[in-house]
Design a protein around this motif. Structure first.
Motif, PDB file in Angstrom:
ATOM      1  N   GLY A  27      72.393  -3.269 -18.081  1.00 52.20           N
ATOM      2  CA  GLY A  27      72.243  -1.917 -18.599  1.00 52.20           C
ATOM      3  C   GLY A  27      72.705  -1.865 -20.038  1.00 52.20           C
ATOM      4  O   GLY A  27      73.906  -1.779 -20.311  1.00 52.20           O
ATOM      5  N   ALA A  28      71.768  -1.930 -20.968  1.00 53.17           N
ATOM      6  CA  ALA A  28      72.120  -1.969 -22.383  1.00 53.17           C
ATOM      7  C   ALA A  28      72.638  -0.616 -22.851  1.00 53.17           C
ATOM      8  O   ALA A  28      72.252   0.432 -22.339  1.00 53.17           O
ATOM      9  CB  ALA A  28      70.908  -2.381 -23.218  1.00 53.17           C
ATOM     10  N   ASP A 117      70.703  -6.492  -7.749  1.00 55.53           N
ATOM     11  CA  ASP A 117      71.792  -7.079  -6.963  1.00 55.53           C
ATOM     12  C   ASP A 117      73.157  -7.054  -7.642  1.00 55.53           C
ATOM     13  O   ASP A 117      74.184  -6.903  -6.972  1.00 55.53           O
ATOM     14  CB  ASP A 117      71.426  -8.531  -6.619  1.00 55.53           C
ATOM     15  CG  ASP A 117      70.121  -8.611  -5.852  1.00 55.53           C
ATOM     16  OD1 ASP A 117      70.096  -8.156  -4.695  1.00 55.53           O
ATOM     17  OD2 ASP A 117      69.120  -9.095  -6.418  1.00 55.53           O
ATOM     18  N   VAL A 118      73.174  -7.215  -8.943  1.00 49.58           N
ATOM     19  CA  VAL A 118      74.424  -7.244  -9.710  1.00 49.58           C
ATOM     20  C   VAL A 118      74.194  -6.450 -10.985  1.00 49.58           C
ATOM     21  O   VAL A 118      73.128  -6.545 -11.599  1.00 49.58           O
ATOM     22  CB  VAL A 118      74.832  -8.689 -10.071  1.00 49.58           C
ATOM     23  CG1 VAL A 118      76.131  -8.696 -10.870  1.00 49.58           C
ATOM     24  CG2 VAL A 118      74.957  -9.546  -8.825  1.00 49.58           C
ATOM     25  N   HIS A 119      75.195  -5.664 -11.384  1.00 52.43           N
ATOM     26  CA  HIS A 119      75.053  -4.832 -12.581  1.00 52.43           C
ATOM     27  C   HIS A 119      76.012  -5.304 -13.669  1.00 52.43           C
ATOM     28  O   HIS A 119      77.209  -5.484 -13.417  1.00 52.43           O
ATOM     29  CB  HIS A 119      75.355  -3.371 -12.265  1.00 52.43           C
ATOM     30  CG  HIS A 119      74.446  -2.792 -11.225  1.00 52.43           C
ATOM     31  ND1 HIS A 119      74.741  -1.631 -10.542  1.00 52.43           N
ATOM     32  CD2 HIS A 119      73.247  -3.211 -10.754  1.00 52.43           C
ATOM     33  CE1 HIS A 119      73.766  -1.359  -9.694  1.00 52.43           C
ATOM     34  NE2 HIS A 119      72.852  -2.308  -9.810  1.00 52.43           N
ATOM     35  N   VAL A 120      75.484  -5.475 -14.872  1.00 55.22           N
ATOM     36  CA  VAL A 120      76.278  -5.866 -16.033  1.00 55.22           C
ATOM     37  C   VAL A 120      76.056  -4.825 -17.125  1.00 55.22           C
ATOM     38  O   VAL A 120      74.918  -4.474 -17.438  1.00 55.22           O
ATOM     39  CB  VAL A 120      75.872  -7.260 -16.553  1.00 55.22           C
ATOM     40  CG1 VAL A 120      76.735  -7.649 -17.753  1.00 55.22           C
ATOM     41  CG2 VAL A 120      75.979  -8.310 -15.451  1.00 55.22           C
ATOM     42  N   SER A 123      81.308  -1.528 -21.175  1.00 55.75           N
ATOM     43  CA  SER A 123      82.135  -0.327 -21.248  1.00 55.75           C
ATOM     44  C   SER A 123      81.300   0.928 -21.075  1.00 55.75           C
ATOM     45  O   SER A 123      81.341   1.850 -21.894  1.00 55.75           O
ATOM     46  CB  SER A 123      82.876  -0.280 -22.588  1.00 55.75           C
ATOM     47  OG  SER A 123      83.774   0.805 -22.620  1.00 55.75           O
ATOM     48  N   SER A 124      80.551   0.976 -19.987  1.00 56.07           N
ATOM     49  CA  SER A 124      79.583   2.047 -19.770  1.00 56.07           C
ATOM     50  C   SER A 124      79.873   2.796 -18.480  1.00 56.07           C
ATOM     51  O   SER A 124      80.354   2.208 -17.504  1.00 56.07           O
ATOM     52  CB  SER A 124      78.169   1.458 -19.717  1.00 56.07           C
ATOM     53  OG  SER A 124      77.230   2.425 -19.288  1.00 56.07           O
ATOM     54  N   THR A 125      79.542   4.092 -18.476  1.00 54.73           N
ATOM     55  CA  THR A 125      79.643   4.847 -17.230  1.00 54.73           C
ATOM     56  C   THR A 125      78.600   4.390 -16.220  1.00 54.73           C
ATOM     57  O   THR A 125      78.612   4.856 -15.077  1.00 54.73           O
ATOM     58  CB  THR A 125      79.497   6.357 -17.485  1.00 54.73           C
ATOM     59  OG1 THR A 125      78.321   6.594 -18.260  1.00 54.73           O
ATOM     60  CG2 THR A 125      80.703   6.892 -18.236  1.00 54.73           C
ATOM     61  N   MET A 126      77.740   3.453 -16.622  1.00 48.52           N
ATOM     62  CA  MET A 126      76.861   2.793 -15.650  1.00 48.52           C
ATOM     63  C   MET A 126      77.691   2.135 -14.556  1.00 48.52           C
ATOM     64  O   MET A 126      77.198   1.917 -13.439  1.00 48.52           O
ATOM     65  CB  MET A 126      76.005   1.733 -16.345  1.00 48.52           C
ATOM     66  CG  MET A 126      74.861   2.271 -17.176  1.00 48.52           C
ATOM     67  SD  MET A 126      73.343   2.523 -16.231  1.00 48.52           S
ATOM     68  CE  MET A 126      72.819   0.824 -16.019  1.00 48.52           C
ATOM     69  N   THR A 127      78.942   1.808 -14.867  1.00 50.39           N
ATOM     70  CA  THR A 127      79.828   1.226 -13.853  1.00 50.39           C
ATOM     71  C   THR A 127      79.991   2.186 -12.675  1.00 50.39           C
ATOM     72  O   THR A 127      79.958   1.769 -11.510  1.00 50.39           O
ATOM     73  CB  THR A 127      81.200   0.910 -14.466  1.00 50.39           C
ATOM     74  OG1 THR A 127      81.020  -0.013 -15.545  1.00 50.39           O
ATOM     75  CG2 THR A 127      82.143   0.316 -13.437  1.00 50.39           C
ATOM     76  N   PRO A 136      78.018  -4.915  -7.188  1.00 47.34           N
ATOM     77  CA  PRO A 136      79.078  -5.495  -8.015  1.00 47.34           C
ATOM     78  C   PRO A 136      78.913  -5.100  -9.482  1.00 47.34           C
ATOM     79  O   PRO A 136      77.789  -5.058  -9.998  1.00 47.34           O
ATOM     80  CB  PRO A 136      78.884  -7.000  -7.825  1.00 47.34           C
ATOM     81  CG  PRO A 136      78.177  -7.132  -6.511  1.00 47.34           C
ATOM     82  CD  PRO A 136      77.277  -5.939  -6.421  1.00 47.34           C
ATOM     83  N   GLN A 137      80.048  -4.831 -10.134  1.00 45.86           N
ATOM     84  CA  GLN A 137      80.047  -4.365 -11.519  1.00 45.86           C
ATOM     85  C   GLN A 137      80.783  -5.352 -12.412  1.00 45.86           C
ATOM     86  O   GLN A 137      81.916  -5.741 -12.122  1.00 45.86           O
ATOM     87  CB  GLN A 137      80.706  -2.988 -11.601  1.00 45.86           C
ATOM     88  CG  GLN A 137      80.033  -1.921 -10.761  1.00 45.86           C
ATOM     89  CD  GLN A 137      78.592  -1.684 -11.187  1.00 45.86           C
ATOM     90  OE1 GLN A 137      78.323  -1.456 -12.372  1.00 45.86           O
ATOM     91  NE2 GLN A 137      77.672  -1.746 -10.236  1.00 45.86           N
ATOM     92  N   ILE A 138      80.133  -5.728 -13.513  1.00 47.72           N
ATOM     93  CA  ILE A 138      80.693  -6.703 -14.441  1.00 47.72           C
ATOM     94  C   ILE A 138      80.596  -6.154 -15.859  1.00 47.72           C
ATOM     95  O   ILE A 138      79.534  -5.665 -16.274  1.00 47.72           O
ATOM     96  CB  ILE A 138      79.941  -8.050 -14.341  1.00 47.72           C
ATOM     97  CG1 ILE A 138      80.061  -8.623 -12.921  1.00 47.72           C
ATOM     98  CG2 ILE A 138      80.463  -9.043 -15.373  1.00 47.72           C
ATOM     99  CD1 ILE A 138      79.182  -9.834 -12.676  1.00 47.72           C
ATOM    100  N   GLY A 139      81.703  -6.234 -16.601  1.00 49.62           N
ATOM    101  CA  GLY A 139      81.734  -5.752 -17.976  1.00 49.62           C
ATOM    102  C   GLY A 139      82.174  -6.841 -18.938  1.00 49.62           C
ATOM    103  O   GLY A 139      83.384  -7.063 -19.104  1.00 49.62           O
ATOM    104  N   PRO A 140      81.254  -7.547 -19.580  1.00 47.85           N
ATOM    105  CA  PRO A 140      81.656  -8.602 -20.523  1.00 47.85           C
ATOM    106  C   PRO A 140      82.529  -8.034 -21.636  1.00 47.85           C
ATOM    107  O   PRO A 140      82.268  -6.942 -22.148  1.00 47.85           O
ATOM    108  CB  PRO A 140      80.320  -9.113 -21.079  1.00 47.85           C
ATOM    109  CG  PRO A 140      79.287  -8.671 -20.081  1.00 47.85           C
ATOM    110  CD  PRO A 140      79.798  -7.389 -19.508  1.00 47.85           C
TER     111      PRO A 140
END
Length: 233
Positions: A27-28, A117-120, A123-127, A136-140
């Motif tokens: 999610g850009a 399946d996995v969301h990246v 620092s987004s409210t997409m979390t 699963p939520q991942i924030g690089p």
């Protein structure tokens, strides 16, 4: 979750060209917030090419409605990448805070959240959005593109006041390097239920109600207010 805003899984995946492949949703964000984030998609592509992630994995890059489409053009030729363009808000790119997202864009977003399946995201409210769909939520949180002008900012984005409770919940993984990002995605694919209790607790703490009836509650509150006799003075 209102099923009216989620398209049929098979229909949506076929139109997106995803079939039954495992899919990471990237999610850009707006380019003003995360100008460095293109490297994260590149690192996932590199991991697929090296065999560190499944060869049939697909990366769905969902462009932000205020982003410039050309920012993601370099990935269009990669066989693992699918670009999801929700359409622009207005005629001028890069308009943070713009409102007026149409129903089609909402359905597109909800369907992408539901059927990947996995969301990246950075620092987004997409979390929170993704947690509602139990993914699963991942924030690089790194910048390794030399000279790495966003090295400090990449992590500080997660220290913003509104985002501190999300990080503190433990529901979001924060990779600090390409290797950690790849490992987090691999764990999430292998065990999608991992951190689910933390995601549920996050939603209960920040959203309070998770039964999809918040609009009704607002309407009830307005009706109750209007039904009262208001004394002035």
């Amino acid at each position: 979750q209102d099923p009216a805003f989620v398209e049929d899984r098979t229909t949506w995946r076929e139109r997106a060209g995803l079939g039954e492949h495992p899919v990471v949703l990237y999610g850009a964000g707006p380019p003003e917030v995360a100008p460095h984030e293109g490297q994260y998609v590149q690192h996932l592509c590199d991991a697929i090419d090296r065999g560190d992630l499944p060869p049939d994995l697909r990366i769905l890059v969902r462009r932000h409605p205020v982003d410039r489409p050309e920012r993601w053009d370099r990935f269009r030729a990669h066989p693992a990448v699918v670009i999801d363009d929700p359409g622009r808000i207005g005629d001028t790119p890069g308009r943070p805070g713009q409102v007026g997202i149409g129903r089609e864009q909402i359905v597109g977003l909800c369907s992408a959240l539901a059927h990947t399946d996995v969301h990246v995201s950075v620092s987004s409210t997409m979390t929170l959005d993704g947690a509602f769909f139990h993914k699963p939520q991942i924030g690089p949180a790194y910048d390794v593109d030399e000279p790495a002008p966003f090295r400090t900012m990449a992590y500080d984005l997660y220290r913003r006041e509104h985002f501190v409770p999300i990080v503190a919940s433990g529901a979001l993984e924060l990779p600090r390097s390409p290797a950690e990002l790849v490992a987090a995605v691999r764990r999430a694919l292998d065990d999608p239920g991992r951190l689910e209790p933390q995601r549920r607790a996050l939603l209960e703490e920040l959203c309070t109600f998770t039964d999809g009836r918040c609009t009704e509650r607002v309407a009830d509150a307005v009706r109750a207010f209007l039904g009262r006799s208001v004394r002035v003075g």
